[in-house]
Scaffold this motif. Sequence first.
Motif, PDB file in Angstrom:
ATOM      1  N   THR A  23       7.607  74.621  16.796  1.00  0.00           N
ATOM      2  CA  THR A  23       8.139  74.085  18.094  1.00  0.00           C
ATOM      3  C   THR A  23       7.074  73.100  18.593  1.00  0.00           C
ATOM      4  N   GLU A  78      11.022  70.141  12.326  1.00  0.00           N
ATOM      5  CA  GLU A  78      12.416  70.489  12.547  1.00  0.00           C
ATOM      6  C   GLU A  78      13.321  69.967  11.464  1.00  0.00           C
ATOM      7  N   TYR A  79      14.210  70.894  10.975  1.00  0.00           N
ATOM      8  CA  TYR A  79      14.588  70.840   9.740  1.00  0.00           C
ATOM      9  C   TYR A  79      15.384  69.561   9.626  1.00  0.00           C
TER      10      TYR A  79
END
Length: 112
Positions: A23, A78-79
């Motif tokens: 994150t 992030e993907y």
Amino acid sequence: MQFPDDETGQILQEMHAQGVDLTVIHTVDFFLLFEQEAHAQSYIKALDGAEVSPQTELNVCPDTGVFEVKASLSMVPEYELIGNMEAYLESLADKHNGYGDGWGILDDNAQD
């Protein structure tokens, strides 16, 4: 945390399991390969003029002699962002006779 069932999702899942905080911002390295140095250099020049301009580093694989460009961006891993960036960098590499060879987080924020 759940991740899609593909290579990028598996890598993120492994990082998460190892305690990497996905994150926060990390340096994400994308690897692009070129058979000829001139193609790698033209790719680096194209990236310099692009809207997204990662830091680049050119190396030669001592075993294969293939030229590797490492394109590094500070981003939250992030993907969807990784997938979009990987697709962008690979599509540009394709125009310079190169191809993608994956990505990774090798910075100090990642835990091995």
